[in-house]
Scaffold this motif. Structure first.
Motif, PDB file in Angstrom:
ATOM      1  N   THR A  95       0.804  -1.228   0.000  1.00 41.81           N
ATOM      2  CA  THR A  95       0.000   0.000   0.000  1.00 41.81           C
ATOM      3  C   THR A  95       0.836   1.278   0.000  1.00 41.81           C
ATOM      4  O   THR A  95       0.351   2.328  -0.423  1.00 41.81           O
ATOM      5  CB  THR A  95      -0.935   0.050   1.228  1.00 41.81           C
ATOM      6  N   ARG A 151      -5.211   2.502  -0.778  1.00 41.10           N
ATOM      7  CA  ARG A 151      -6.002   1.936   0.306  1.00 41.10           C
ATOM      8  C   ARG A 151      -7.024   0.940  -0.248  1.00 41.10           C
ATOM      9  O   ARG A 151      -7.582   1.167  -1.327  1.00 41.10           O
ATOM     10  CB  ARG A 151      -6.712   3.043   1.093  1.00 41.10           C
ATOM     11  N   ALA A 183     -10.433  -1.783   0.480  1.00 38.86           N
ATOM     12  CA  ALA A 183     -11.634  -2.122   1.249  1.00 38.86           C
ATOM     13  C   ALA A 183     -12.257  -3.345   0.589  1.00 38.86           C
ATOM     14  O   ALA A 183     -12.449  -3.362  -0.638  1.00 38.86           O
ATOM     15  CB  ALA A 183     -12.620  -0.968   1.269  1.00 38.86           C
ATOM     16  N   ASN A 184     -12.520  -4.373   1.397  1.00 40.65           N
ATOM     17  CA  ASN A 184     -13.076  -5.616   0.867  1.00 40.65           C
ATOM     18  C   ASN A 184     -12.236  -6.180  -0.272  1.00 40.65           C
ATOM     19  O   ASN A 184     -12.753  -6.577  -1.326  1.00 40.65           O
ATOM     20  CB  ASN A 184     -14.526  -5.395   0.402  1.00 40.65           C
ATOM     21  N   GLU A 215      -8.949  -2.228  -4.264  1.00 38.80           N
ATOM     22  CA  GLU A 215      -8.276  -0.934  -4.139  1.00 38.80           C
ATOM     23  C   GLU A 215      -9.324   0.164  -4.348  1.00 38.80           C
ATOM     24  O   GLU A 215     -10.031   0.175  -5.346  1.00 38.80           O
ATOM     25  CB  GLU A 215      -7.162  -0.839  -5.186  1.00 38.80           C
ATOM     26  N   VAL A 216      -9.434   1.090  -3.378  1.00 41.19           N
ATOM     27  CA  VAL A 216     -10.498   2.093  -3.455  1.00 41.19           C
ATOM     28  C   VAL A 216     -10.005   3.536  -3.430  1.00 41.19           C
ATOM     29  O   VAL A 216     -10.750   4.447  -3.793  1.00 41.19           O
ATOM     30  CB  VAL A 216     -11.513   1.908  -2.305  1.00 41.19           C
ATOM     31  N   LYS A 217      -8.772   3.784  -3.012  1.00 39.61           N
ATOM     32  CA  LYS A 217      -8.269   5.150  -2.927  1.00 39.61           C
ATOM     33  C   LYS A 217      -6.789   5.204  -3.295  1.00 39.61           C
ATOM     34  O   LYS A 217      -6.040   4.251  -3.035  1.00 39.61           O
ATOM     35  CB  LYS A 217      -8.426   5.730  -1.515  1.00 39.61           C
ATOM     36  N   ASP A 277     -10.514   8.986  -5.269  1.00 38.30           N
ATOM     37  CA  ASP A 277     -11.349   7.796  -5.151  1.00 38.30           C
ATOM     38  C   ASP A 277     -11.342   7.025  -6.461  1.00 38.30           C
ATOM     39  O   ASP A 277     -11.431   7.620  -7.550  1.00 38.30           O
ATOM     40  CB  ASP A 277     -12.791   8.182  -4.806  1.00 38.30           C
TER      41      ASP A 277
END
Length: 507
Positions: A455, A480, A482-483, A486-488, A504
């Motif tokens: 990351t 970053r 989530a689940n 890669e989201v950010k 985002d």
């Protein structure tokens, strides 16, 4: 007193140009009402073409005083523009456009705040879309994007240089005058002052038949001079992009200093009265010898050297730069312009050397201004956190080896968006994550080197100047998840903000 025509001066300028990697420079000075001008070095290297007093340069941020002067004309005209006063709130003059990210900033920032870099807004230069973008920014869209950009300090508490707010000032001029900023400049300054070789933007200079007089811009990269193209910069309006000669621009400086039409004593006082200290963090031993801290007025800086007040402003853009100055008590003014990104330093060195001569500083007591400028440049480079030091900051456990990249790079590739910074596409190039942000006004690319945890990364930002790669800077970056997706993406694009600029993932 003969300052620029002697053989000794010409020989010395060659030394300065060589030491500061600048092909050529033009100088015009005004002393006790007498103007003198001369060119030194080359306006073009291949084939060689000498600089003359009529050679045209982009004066970059030395343009800012003209923006302040434009607003000053509105302030002075209470009959047509009674709402424009130095302490007037910007949001009352541009109610739909001037909206900051916090209401108290929207409601409190004044006209003079935007012209002296004390709005609390950091640069955010990488948010501006340039001519290579599908939808380039204008000064109107830049103004309306303020609401999407994070502030970094309370209003009037800290000097933070903002080209963007000078864009906003020209938007104000255009909205109220009903003219383009270019038309306003020609009507109120260029025509009345017989500045027939001065234009806003290179395309206007070319359209006026002045292409053959335009110096070829150069940058010093990888220990060599490289030519870069002239480029139209709509985002430069108000913050820079005035194309002029030293003799033309000196006419403007002379009129201001002597309070000649269109300038008055009131306007001169308004634009040269200091509003904020621009370098309060500098200790005495970090200042130039016998020199005060720098005080910022409206598009002008004020410094005191050995007790003498100097009003000045430098400018630097990729390939061009210089400086403009006047010393009221000595009835002395000058413009120094050159065709490299280091020409602003050339101007500073030559001005200080001239000032020493004018005030009679004994030769043995004079500062070696070339050596001092080189020392500062090296210090700046040394202070840039990079390499292992940056990796250690990102990952305190770093011991010389980064962790291997385990997740497929395809996991990170995609489209990302920040409402203020627009979209960025993460691609894969040469087995690295890569962003091509050449659509920005100050075009650049990003290459990501994995540090740890799949990351945390170092992003190498390299400027893109036409087809030429410019300087490189290393920045912190982070992805970053989530689940397991890669989201950010965050990149430390703005030094004055504690956090990164976060994008985002949208695709």
């Amino acid at each position: 007193m003969d300052l620029i025509s002697s053989p000794n001066f010409e020989n010395h300028i060659r030394v300065v140009l060589n030491a500061l990697h600048t092909p050529g420079v033009a100088i015009a000075i005004l002393q006790d009402g007498k103007m003198e001008s001369k060119g030194f070095g080359l306006a073009a290297i291949d084939p060689p073409k000498p600089v003359t007093p009529d050679t045209l340069f982009d004066i970059a941020s030395s343009s800012k005083s003209l923006t302040a002067a434009s607003v000053a004309l509105l302030v002075a005209d209470n009959e047509k523009y009674p709402q424009v006063q130095w302490d007037a709130k910007m949001s009352t003059i541009l109610p739909d456009d001037f909206v900051m990210s916090k209401d108290d900033y929207t409601n409190d920032i004044t006209v003079e705040d935007i012209l002296c870099h004390r709005t609390g807004l950091p640069s955010h230069q990488d948010s501006i879309l340039g001519i290579r973008a599908e939808h380039p920014d204008s000064v109107g869209s830049i103004t309306r994007n303020l609401r999407n950009l994070q502030v970094a300090a309370p209003i009037r508490s800290k000097f933070m240089y903002s080209n963007m707010m000078f864009n906003v000032a020209t938007h104000l001029v255009e909205k109220l005058s009903g003219q383009t900023f270019e038309e306003f400049l020609h009507q109120n300054f260029f025509k009345p002052l017989d500045m027939s070789s001065t234009n806003l933007q290179p395309d206007a200079a070319i359209g006026a038949g002045l292409k053959d007089r335009m110096a070829i811009p150069h940058v010093w990269v990888d220990e060599q001079l490289k030519a870069v193209p002239w480029e139209q910069m709509p985002d430069g309006q108000g913050a820079g992009s005035i194309i002029t000669s030293v003799t033309d621009y000196l006419k403007y400086v002379q009129a201001l200093m002597n309070q000649e039409h269109p300038f008055t004593e009131e306007i001169l006082k308004a634009v040269t009265t200091p509003r904020i200290i621009s370098n309060p963090e500098d200790d005495i031993d970090e200042l130039s010898p016998f020199t005060s801290h720098t005080l910022y007025a409206l598009g002008w800086e004020v410094v005191y050297y050995r007790g003498h007040k100097a009003v000045q402003h430098g400018g630097q853009i990729s390939g061009s730069g210089g400086g403009v100055f006047f010393v009221p008590e000595l009835n002395f003014a000058g413009v120094i312009l050159g065709n490299s990104d280091i020409a602003s330093t050339v101007a500073e060195v030559v001005f200080m050397e001239m000032l020493d001569v004018l005030i009679g500083t004994p030769v043995k007591e004079r500062t070696d201004w070339i050596a001092l400028s080189q020392k500062r440049t090296q210090k700046y480079k040394d202070e840039q956190m990079k390499g292992d030091a940056l990796k250690k900051k990102i990952w305190p456990e770093f011991d010389g080896k980064t962790e291997p990249q385990k997740l497929p790079l395809e996991t990170y590739a995609g489209e990302y968006c920040n409402v203020g910074y627009h979209g960025m596409t993460v691609d894969i190039k040469d087995e690295q994550l890569f962003v091509d942000a050449s659509d920005r006004a100050d075009g650049f690319t990003l290459r990501f080197e994995h540090v740890c945890k799949q990351t945390l990364y170092v992003a190498t930002l390299r400027e893109r100047l036409g087809d030429v790669d410019g300087d490189a800077f290393e920045l912190e970056a982070e992805f970053r998840f989530a689940n397991d997706r890669e989201v950010k993406m965050g990149v430390k694009l703005e030094d004055d903000l504690e956090d990164m600029i976060w994008f985002d993932r949208v695709i």
